[in-house]
Design a protein around this motif. Sequence first.
Motif, PDB file in Angstrom:
ATOM      1  N   ALA A  70       0.083  -1.216  -0.164  1.00 30.16           N
ATOM      2  CA  ALA A  70      -0.146  -0.392   0.017  1.00 30.16           C
ATOM      3  C   ALA A  70       1.005   1.326   0.348  1.00 30.16           C
ATOM      4  O   ALA A  70       0.433   2.003  -1.219  1.00 30.16           O
ATOM      5  CB  ALA A  70      -1.020  -0.115   1.092  1.00 30.16           C
ATOM      6  N   LEU A  71       2.094   1.254   0.766  1.00 32.94           N
ATOM      7  CA  LEU A  71       3.151   2.586   1.072  1.00 32.94           C
ATOM      8  C   LEU A  71       3.395   2.452  -0.729  1.00 32.94           C
ATOM      9  O   LEU A  71       3.499   3.344  -0.960  1.00 32.94           O
ATOM     10  CB  LEU A  71       3.910   2.585   1.567  1.00 32.94           C
ATOM     11  N   GLY A  72       3.509   1.796  -1.554  1.00 35.78           N
ATOM     12  CA  GLY A  72       4.304   1.285  -2.500  1.00 35.78           C
ATOM     13  C   GLY A  72       3.466   2.342  -3.105  1.00 35.78           C
ATOM     14  O   GLY A  72       4.381   3.184  -4.391  1.00 35.78           O
ATOM     15  N   MET A  73       2.099   1.956  -3.673  1.00 39.34           N
ATOM     16  CA  MET A  73       1.030   2.380  -3.916  1.00 39.34           C
ATOM     17  C   MET A  73       1.335   4.328  -3.974  1.00 39.34           C
ATOM     18  O   MET A  73       0.197   4.538  -4.800  1.00 39.34           O
ATOM     19  CB  MET A  73       0.092   1.721  -4.480  1.00 39.34           C
ATOM     20  N   LEU A  74       1.777   5.005  -3.136  1.00 35.98           N
ATOM     21  CA  LEU A  74       1.544   5.681  -3.061  1.00 35.98           C
ATOM     22  C   LEU A  74       2.330   6.792  -4.284  1.00 35.98           C
ATOM     23  O   LEU A  74       2.173   7.584  -4.424  1.00 35.98           O
ATOM     24  CB  LEU A  74       2.088   6.301  -1.579  1.00 35.98           C
ATOM     25  N   TRP A  75       3.023   6.492  -4.680  1.00 38.92           N
ATOM     26  CA  TRP A  75       3.695   6.671  -5.949  1.00 38.92           C
ATOM     27  C   TRP A  75       3.064   7.025  -7.327  1.00 38.92           C
ATOM     28  O   TRP A  75       3.206   7.714  -8.274  1.00 38.92           O
ATOM     29  CB  TRP A  75       4.740   6.053  -6.449  1.00 38.92           C
ATOM     30  N   ARG A 128       8.411   5.045 -19.057  1.00 45.97           N
ATOM     31  CA  ARG A 128       9.636   3.850 -20.135  1.00 45.97           C
ATOM     32  C   ARG A 128      10.929   3.094 -18.447  1.00 45.97           C
ATOM     33  O   ARG A 128      10.065   1.856 -18.539  1.00 45.97           O
ATOM     34  CB  ARG A 128      10.018   4.401 -21.029  1.00 45.97           C
ATOM     35  N   VAL A 129      11.261   4.015 -18.225  1.00 49.26           N
ATOM     36  CA  VAL A 129      12.579   3.926 -17.036  1.00 49.26           C
ATOM     37  C   VAL A 129      11.732   3.418 -15.773  1.00 49.26           C
ATOM     38  O   VAL A 129      12.567   2.084 -15.559  1.00 49.26           O
ATOM     39  CB  VAL A 129      12.691   5.371 -16.309  1.00 49.26           C
ATOM     40  N   LEU A 130      10.906   3.412 -15.127  1.00 47.52           N
ATOM     41  CA  LEU A 130       9.976   3.220 -14.441  1.00 47.52           C
ATOM     42  C   LEU A 130       9.757   1.694 -14.898  1.00 47.52           C
ATOM     43  O   LEU A 130       9.049   0.451 -13.725  1.00 47.52           O
ATOM     44  CB  LEU A 130       8.847   3.901 -13.781  1.00 47.52           C
ATOM     45  N   LEU A 131       8.966   1.244 -15.574  1.00 47.43           N
ATOM     46  CA  LEU A 131       8.783   0.070 -16.244  1.00 47.43           C
ATOM     47  C   LEU A 131       9.812  -0.428 -16.548  1.00 47.43           C
ATOM     48  O   LEU A 131       9.684  -1.972 -16.117  1.00 47.43           O
ATOM     49  CB  LEU A 131       8.002   0.047 -17.836  1.00 47.43           C
ATOM     50  N   GLY A 132      10.757   0.035 -16.444  1.00 44.50           N
ATOM     51  CA  GLY A 132      12.183  -1.475 -17.027  1.00 44.50           C
ATOM     52  C   GLY A 132      13.285  -1.613 -15.333  1.00 44.50           C
ATOM     53  O   GLY A 132      12.837  -2.767 -15.456  1.00 44.50           O
ATOM     54  N   LEU A 133      12.696  -0.553 -14.318  1.00 43.92           N
ATOM     55  CA  LEU A 133      12.909  -0.898 -13.062  1.00 43.92           C
ATOM     56  C   LEU A 133      11.463  -1.696 -12.798  1.00 43.92           C
ATOM     57  O   LEU A 133      11.920  -2.963 -11.723  1.00 43.92           O
ATOM     58  CB  LEU A 133      12.009   0.498 -12.476  1.00 43.92           C
ATOM     59  N   THR A 134      10.959  -2.085 -12.924  1.00 44.63           N
ATOM     60  CA  THR A 134       9.518  -2.818 -13.219  1.00 44.63           C
ATOM     61  C   THR A 134      10.109  -4.253 -13.316  1.00 44.63           C
ATOM     62  O   THR A 134       9.402  -5.437 -12.303  1.00 44.63           O
ATOM     63  CB  THR A 134       8.226  -2.398 -13.306  1.00 44.63           C
ATOM     64  N   LEU A 174       5.473  -0.227  -6.668  1.00 39.75           N
ATOM     65  CA  LEU A 174       5.424   0.990  -7.626  1.00 39.75           C
ATOM     66  C   LEU A 174       5.162   0.066  -9.317  1.00 39.75           C
ATOM     67  O   LEU A 174       4.740   0.350  -9.529  1.00 39.75           O
ATOM     68  CB  LEU A 174       6.712   1.093  -7.589  1.00 39.75           C
ATOM     69  N   ALA A 175       5.600  -1.254  -8.508  1.00 43.10           N
ATOM     70  CA  ALA A 175       5.401  -2.205  -9.775  1.00 43.10           C
ATOM     71  C   ALA A 175       3.999  -2.262 -10.320  1.00 43.10           C
ATOM     72  O   ALA A 175       4.373  -2.786 -11.369  1.00 43.10           O
ATOM     73  CB  ALA A 175       5.934  -3.459  -9.459  1.00 43.10           C
ATOM     74  N   ILE A 176       2.489  -2.445  -9.355  1.00 39.17           N
ATOM     75  CA  ILE A 176       1.488  -1.417  -9.837  1.00 39.17           C
ATOM     76  C   ILE A 176       1.236  -1.086 -10.041  1.00 39.17           C
ATOM     77  O   ILE A 176       0.424  -1.106 -11.202  1.00 39.17           O
ATOM     78  CB  ILE A 176       0.456  -2.662  -7.845  1.00 39.17           C
ATOM     79  N   VAL A 177       1.294   0.375  -9.856  1.00 37.23           N
ATOM     80  CA  VAL A 177       0.533   1.413  -9.826  1.00 37.23           C
ATOM     81  C   VAL A 177       1.649   1.889 -11.271  1.00 37.23           C
ATOM     82  O   VAL A 177       0.959   2.621 -12.149  1.00 37.23           O
ATOM     83  CB  VAL A 177       1.016   2.103  -8.913  1.00 37.23           C
ATOM     84  N   THR A 178       2.645   1.298 -12.179  1.00 36.51           N
ATOM     85  CA  THR A 178       3.199   2.283 -12.722  1.00 36.51           C
ATOM     86  C   THR A 178       2.700   1.855 -14.692  1.00 36.51           C
ATOM     87  O   THR A 178       3.280   2.824 -14.958  1.00 36.51           O
ATOM     88  CB  THR A 178       5.442   1.350 -12.956  1.00 36.51           C
ATOM     89  N   PRO A 179       2.154   0.621 -14.352  1.00 38.74           N
ATOM     90  CA  PRO A 179       1.529   0.238 -15.890  1.00 38.74           C
ATOM     91  C   PRO A 179      -0.195   1.047 -16.032  1.00 38.74           C
ATOM     92  O   PRO A 179      -0.229   1.488 -16.916  1.00 38.74           O
ATOM     93  CB  PRO A 179       1.233  -1.411 -15.848  1.00 38.74           C
ATOM     94  N   LEU A 180      -0.307   1.887 -15.009  1.00 40.08           N
ATOM     95  CA  LEU A 180      -1.182   2.484 -14.784  1.00 40.08           C
ATOM     96  C   LEU A 180      -1.530   3.880 -15.483  1.00 40.08           C
ATOM     97  O   LEU A 180      -1.841   5.196 -14.688  1.00 40.08           O
ATOM     98  CB  LEU A 180      -2.203   1.998 -13.978  1.00 40.08           C
ATOM     99  N   ALA A 181       0.413   4.994 -15.595  1.00 41.09           N
ATOM    100  CA  ALA A 181       0.119   5.806 -16.251  1.00 41.09           C
ATOM    101  C   ALA A 181      -0.963   7.221 -16.662  1.00 41.09           C
ATOM    102  O   ALA A 181      -0.668   7.991 -15.985  1.00 41.09           O
ATOM    103  CB  ALA A 181       1.820   6.060 -15.888  1.00 41.09           C
TER     104      ALA A 181
END
Length: 410
Positions: A173-178, A191-197, A313-320
């Motif tokens: 839940a804390l990670g989703m605050l990003w 794309r960098v964040l997706l690579g991070l994921t 963070l990995a969960i919310v990144t595709p929802l940018a």
Amino acid sequence: MSLDEKTAAAQAAEPHRRPPVPRWLLGLGPLVLIAIVLGLFSLLNAPGLAKLSEGVPPKEEVAVEDIRLTPGQIEISVRNEGPDPVSIAQINVSDYYAPFTQTRETMAPLESTTLTISYHWVEGDPYEVALVTSLGGKIPADIDAAALSPERGTSFFGLMTLLGIYVGVIPVALGMLWMPFVRRAPAAWVRVLLGLTVGLLAFLAIDATLEAVELVAGNGSFGGPMVVFLGAATAYLVLEGTDAWMRRHQNLSAAGQKAALPPQRLALLIAIGIGLHNLGEGLAIGSAYAVGSLALGASLIVGFAIHNTTEGLAIVTPLAKQPPGLARLALLGLIAGAPAAAGALIGATVYQPALAAFLLGVGAGAVAQVAVKLLPLLKDHTGRTFTPLTSAGIILGLAVMFTTGLLVQA
């Protein structure tokens, strides 16, 4: 001669044709014959081959699955992973032959027994335990530091649930605050964040596989390390098949079949993959605490929290570009984090190494499948997937998970 008479004469001249054999019978017939042959072979005790085993001692392979310490007693659960029956005749605890009882006198292949040893152990002391078979073989079951095993009551289950929430639900839940930061990031940074994921998920897959193989490295029952790869392959193929079914169900075009997944579905797949991984992680935590080998403390909880926060963070990144509502975000967080609590409960009550390894393998296969599904989203305007930015993101994801993993010393 009329036409009807000619047809009747031609049919009478043709040989009588038998009706075709049903297809299901053609497939079932060989299986029945194989079963009959194997049954006769076993019933007759392998005729002609009995002399091969004359003079060869039985093979004794026993795996220690669980050790529990209660006042004045040591309980050890073992399983016969060899092809021959095994009997435990004596138990030596630090050069002392202790009296004991057991739930099963002789273990057939894959059967288990629980040995209850009468021994007044001292908290904190190490003990060298050797299980002596009826043929003189010794199976080590050493205790590094004796500690009272927790009682499995209501308070214990509540503690396991709370532990799962601490290391699973809250960090995700804390990670989703990003989410707000991801929404405002430019396309290149996304794309960098997706690579991070992708890097995060790749690390989780590798880490879960190694941990699972280590669990069953010395335990050949139920296939040993093979159950890890069976679990991984099962999860990967089930998710792939489910995705293909969903695409067909939504009547996507042939061109759409090759396109990247919709962000909402991709986020759901990531949450499911991380949830399966956290199920295996919770299983390991619960089993470690149940046998007294996990020192609970604030530093350990903080380590798990930092390590697992990146999963949000990995969960919310595709929802940018397509942010969902709060209810959907909460549901994704529960899917990813809540299995840690379920795993802790299972691990603390019905822990079995092969089951733990299989579930860890399932988690590894699930996150690997999601990582592969993320790759099309890394493409830039030229169609390249691995650019300097996306490659840097993948490496950063691996580095972050490795570094935060050092904080967790369970």
